[in-house]
Design a protein around this motif. Structure first.
Motif, PDB file in Angstrom:
ATOM      1  N   PHE A  56      16.583  14.312  21.339  1.00 40.93           N
ATOM      2  CA  PHE A  56      15.552  14.031  22.363  1.00 40.93           C
ATOM      3  C   PHE A  56      16.155  14.372  23.540  1.00 40.93           C
ATOM      4  CE2 PHE A  56      18.220   9.823  21.868  1.00 40.93           C
ATOM      5  CZ  PHE A  56      18.682   9.700  23.263  1.00 40.93           C
ATOM      6  N   VAL A  92      14.512  17.515  24.785  1.00 37.92           N
ATOM      7  CA  VAL A  92      13.024  17.351  25.041  1.00 37.92           C
ATOM      8  C   VAL A  92      12.821  17.016  26.489  1.00 37.92           C
ATOM      9  CG1 VAL A  92      10.976  16.061  24.510  1.00 37.92           C
ATOM     10  CG2 VAL A  92      12.604  17.001  22.642  1.00 37.92           C
ATOM     11  N   TRP A 134      11.562  18.848  30.064  1.00 41.14           N
ATOM     12  CA  TRP A 134      10.245  18.285  30.931  1.00 41.14           C
ATOM     13  C   TRP A 134      11.042  18.678  32.376  1.00 41.14           C
ATOM     14  CZ3 TRP A 134      10.152  12.540  29.038  1.00 41.14           C
ATOM     15  CH2 TRP A 134       9.418  12.643  27.740  1.00 41.14           C
ATOM     16  N   PRO A 150       5.697  21.838  25.855  1.00 38.21           N
ATOM     17  CA  PRO A 150       6.856  21.105  25.910  1.00 38.21           C
ATOM     18  C   PRO A 150       7.924  21.638  25.068  1.00 38.21           C
ATOM     19  CG  PRO A 150       5.192  19.393  25.627  1.00 38.21           C
ATOM     20  CD  PRO A 150       4.357  20.723  25.694  1.00 38.21           C
ATOM     21  N   LEU A 151       7.199  22.061  23.940  1.00 33.02           N
ATOM     22  CA  LEU A 151       8.243  22.604  22.862  1.00 33.02           C
ATOM     23  C   LEU A 151       8.976  24.103  23.645  1.00 33.02           C
ATOM     24  CD1 LEU A 151       6.831  22.037  19.611  1.00 33.02           C
ATOM     25  CD2 LEU A 151       8.877  21.003  20.468  1.00 33.02           C
ATOM     26  N   THR A 164      11.653  22.810  25.599  1.00 33.84           N
ATOM     27  CA  THR A 164      12.527  22.330  24.889  1.00 33.84           C
ATOM     28  C   THR A 164      13.563  23.337  24.077  1.00 33.84           C
ATOM     29  OG1 THR A 164      11.601  20.470  24.405  1.00 33.84           O
ATOM     30  CG2 THR A 164      13.507  20.620  23.108  1.00 33.84           C
ATOM     31  N   GLY A 177      13.936  17.919  17.525  1.00 37.10           N
ATOM     32  CA  GLY A 177      13.395  17.858  18.882  1.00 37.10           C
ATOM     33  C   GLY A 177      11.924  18.011  18.884  1.00 37.10           C
ATOM     34  N   SER A 225       9.203  15.521  20.524  1.00 36.23           N
ATOM     35  CA  SER A 225       7.974  16.137  21.549  1.00 36.23           C
ATOM     36  C   SER A 225       6.700  15.884  20.840  1.00 36.23           C
ATOM     37  CB  SER A 225       8.329  17.646  21.787  1.00 36.23           C
ATOM     38  OG  SER A 225       7.739  17.987  22.673  1.00 36.23           O
TER      39      SER A 225
END
Ligand code: PHE
Ligand code: NA
Length: 443
Positions: free
Chosen positions: A101, A104, A108, A144-145, A148, A354, A358
């Motif tokens: 996490f 992730v 951001w 977002p992936l 990450t 992750g 996400s």
């Protein structure tokens, strides 16, 4: 092949501080404090840091330095043919949970940095402000992936290039810069209308909050998370340290530095939270809504935001490499893998987990593995509030009870004087008792 080692004690200090100072101080500290009533939480958190955290930090580093092995191997080496090594698996397991996490959230931060580079976030692009901007971003699947994945690739890249080179130099420049920025931001935040309410929230304990057992677990978990304690990250870093370096000063320095970053972030976030009428218990999104709102109001805020998210991403990077290093070192020894192979395999598995974290903010936001907690909060709860304290408990019991007093004192470079005996008494009795009481009361 000879085991790697730090070039200098400063190299170790920078890496350990880099591990400690990260998203935990700014992102996690703010939302956990916000969720748990502010002042009462801060008081308990500081209590945990000074009574338990710093003495244990010294203990953890000393185990690694003495054994010169990873978190499982160290127990096997120092206590052969005993089941102690089993507790090392808590560390390996929490490393997988936490980095899944952490990457992730660090993603951001990279995304925010990118939006300050393009100028996109100089003003809130949406009518409804940054709350809506953030909500829209994290609920998308791919975007977002992507961030990450990018973050995880950087972490792997650095861990592959070895412990010495790492990002020591980058840390030397950007940690002080982050500290400076936070101080400037705190001053600005305190000058906002309504700031005093935030100060009161952070520093005036609401005494009734102490009757909630969950606040103790949260304070303990935050102390462990923020100090990088109980996982074996500092144990592993300690294992690359030669025996002539003195530990107690380093442990206190790391602990104080980390606490400074947490308190100063509180001074940035909470005055602004109240000035802008943001809900302090917004959870993990809290700082990602509050910070850009501050930058938007501030002279030259766009530039400040750009530098800030760059420094925050670097701080996250130097913490993440210490987390990846824990299982990487273990699997290198266990399977005789190269550093490259080990870190790529471990890092890829973490990225895979992750993906779930996400998507837990998007299509899987209804998935709540524990109570009402989403995927991130559930993984965080198990790792930070349970596994890290258990790992720390076992380190305290190991050094306090398995070692003789003289061996324990020698391991941490203390003498059999008042200071040495105080540390020993804390590790042997106080740490185990306090952790057990907190655990039992939360059941
Ligand atoms: N201490 C780091 C932070 O505050 C996170 C971390 C946790 C690093 C556990 C290593 C081990 O961001
Ligand atoms: Na920290």
């Amino acid at each position: 092949m000879a085991r790697e080692q730090w070039g200098t004690k400063l190299g170790f200090m920078l890496a350990a501080m880099g591990s400690a100072v990260g998203l935990g101080n700014i992102w996690r500290f703010s939302f956990v404090a916000g969720n748990n009533g502010g002042g009462a939480f801060l008081l308990l958190y500081l209590g945990c840091v000074f009574l338990i955290g710093i003495p244990l930090l010294l203990t953890e580093v000393s185990i690694g330095r003495k054994a010169k092995s990873d978190v499982v191997g160290s127990y096997q080496k120092l206590a052969p043919k005993t089941p102690w090594f089993f507790t090392g698996f808590f560390g390996i397991f929490s490393a997988f949970l936490i980095l899944s996490f952490y990457a992730v959230v660090a993603g951001w931060s990279l995304y925010y940095f990118f939006n300050y580079v393009t100028g996109n976030f100089f003003e809130a692009p949406a009518e409804a402000g940054f709350g809506a901007v953030f909500g829209g971003f994290i609920s998308q699947g791919w975007q977002p992936l992507f961030w990450t994945a990018l973050f995880m690739a950087m972490v792997i890249f650095i861990v592959v290039s070895g412990v010495k080179k790492g990002i020591e130099t980058a840390n030397k420049i950007f940690m002080p810069l982050l500290a400076l920025l936070l101080i400037v931001l705190a001053v600005f935040s305190l000058s906002l209308d309504g700031a005093m309410e935030g100060l009161a929230f952070l520093f005036q304990p609401d005494w009734s909050a102490f009757s909630q057992p969950s606040i103790y677990v949260q304070a303990l978990g935050q102390a462990f998370f923020s100090l990088s304690l109980g996982m074996g990250a500092l144990l592993t870093y300690g294992s690359y340290l030669s025996d002539d370096k003195k530990l107690p000063g380093a442990a206190v320095g790391i602990g104080l530095m980390d606490t400074f970053f947490a308190v100063i972030s509180g001074l940035v976030i909470f005055p602004a939270v109240f000035a802008f009428s943001i809900d302090p218990s917004s959870g993990p999104p809290l700082v990602f809504i509050t910070l850009p709102t501050i930058f938007e109001q501030m002279p030259l805020g766009g530039i400040v935001g750009l530098i800030f998210f760059f420094a925050l991403s670097l701080a996250a990077l130097s913490s993440a490499i210490s987390i990846l290093e824990v299982p990487t070192a273990y699997f290198m020894r266990l399977f005789s893998w190269s550093r490259k192979k080990s870190s790529i395999i471990v890092g890829s598995i973490m990225f895979f987990f992750g993906i779930f974290v996400s998507l837990g903010f998007g299509i899987w936001s209804d998935v709540t593995p524990i109570g009402e907690k989403n995927i991130l909060d559930s993984m965080d709860y198990i790792a930070s509030n349970i596994l890290l304290p258990l790992g720390g408990l076992s380190m305290a019991l190991f050094v306090g009870w398995y070692f003789k007093k003289a061996t324990a004192l020698k391991a941490v470079d203390l003498k059999d004087d008042l200071m040495g005996s105080t540390w020993y008494g804390i590790v042997k009795f106080i740490v185990p008792v306090v952790i057990l009481i907190i655990f039992v009361s939360s059941l």
